[in-house]
Scaffold this motif. Sequence first.
Motif: not given
Length: 532
Positions: A392-404
């Motif tokens: 989730a932290d890695q995807l945030r780097r490309i403007y994707i916010d992931v909620t587990l």
Amino acid sequence: MKRELMMGIIVTIIGLLGGTPSLSIAQKNGGTLHAVLRDNPPSASIQEETTSSTLVPFMPVFNNLVVFDQLARVSEPANIKPDLADSWRWTDGGKRLTFELHAGVKWHDGVPFTSADVKCTWDTIRGVRDAGWRKNPRKPWYSNLEDVVADGDLSVTFVLKRPQPSFLSFLASGFSPVYPCHVDGQTMRSHPIGTGPFKLAEYRRNQIVRLVRNPDYFKKGKPYLDEIDYRLIANSGTRLLAFVSQRTDITYPDINPDDEKNIRLQQPAAICDLAPAFNVGQLIYNPSDVTLRNPQLRKAIALAIDRKSLATVVSKGRAAATGVMMVPPEGAWGLSGEQIKSAPGFAPDVEANRREAQALMKQLGYGSDRHLSLSMMVVNRTGHITPATLLADQLRRIYIDVTLDPVDIGVWTQRETRRADYQLKMWSSAPALDDPDAILLEQLSCRSSRNYSDYCDPVTQAMIEKQSATADPQRRKELVNAIDLRVAEQGARPVLYTSYTGFCRYPFVHGAIRATNSLYNTYRYEDVWLGR
């Protein structure tokens, strides 16, 4: 006297080295093995389930026609041994497989075992017989099975549509027990009847599975144990505490390097057996989610993944991820790092990969001021949540916010089957076999009910069917590698990590082995004995 002393020394040395003595003089009868479970088994019916939470405690209840050597470190065709079948032979150019069955075998309720039980089992798997099963996860394995013919009480023939080198390995898997014709699915889910070395004595959900020795077991002298007592301990820290305080004799086979370190600090005599494990973390897209169907978005996600960081967290950097097959040298079919480096996200320059991913996301209308929000379902276990958090932290780097969205394994299975109530899911897949058919036919074939991403590519499908019928191992490996690379390049279901796990036991526990290339095939425990 000198000979007995020497034998005792040999057995002691082998035990200290973590091996398993094959000398019958060393084996002792009796005692209870105190073991542990991490989850409540969804049911007791191995044929209806896909989780080790069912297979580990209930594999001792059953037998297969053939089985992987329970004392071998690798589950491979060369290690397939007789079980309910005494012998087998191929005829008709590899399209007919005939088994001669062991005489005098009885089910735990006293009913004689015959070839009719074999036919009933695989007719149910094929879908031509209703045994009252709720699920049938092994059906994709047997799409090439045309018929099962009982040739008398002690002979049975599997008729294939075409030759299939993997077929015997399917039958040797821990997920391939023979079921009785006379017991319905409901009973098998709660009080299974088998022919195996142990009988079910107690099954209390969320508490205990207790097995007792089958005195009528057809393999004379086995099993050595009187009982196996599996206690359910859901919390991983509490499971470790139960082992180091000697309330259990053996751990669940999910010990990671940090667990091993803690165990060795508190119990230096414990024997731990860890290795790269065929447990592949993958990112699965819900096929019904319109947003996630976009190939540009999927490529951006694949480019954003930093597998080296994931490996550091999951396996302390001891296990690398490539494609869907197990990485060599432990695996026989997987891609090397050199072979897969052209696929999105596998080039070593992570920051360059992410810059490319950011550019793709901007083309889709996202950026630092507008993020895409997604939810990701994950099994509620530390070993799953930790890498999911990092992803989730890695995807945030490309403007994707992931909620587990952490859920119990039972909820996970229901949602997965319905393909509902999730967008992304981190799927930790531990295939039953290190074999292309067990993975490709089940996970990537257009016809498979267990292809949960609904991936269906005509070119890939043709390649899958071609490799399945290819007898030459080298040619087959080339085809499998090509499929693996193609799927990675498409970003169809990005592989994130592989595991480095195993189990620990005390030195007095002998004959307990976990194959390094499978988490599912070595829990029969008919060879386990206690040398207290």
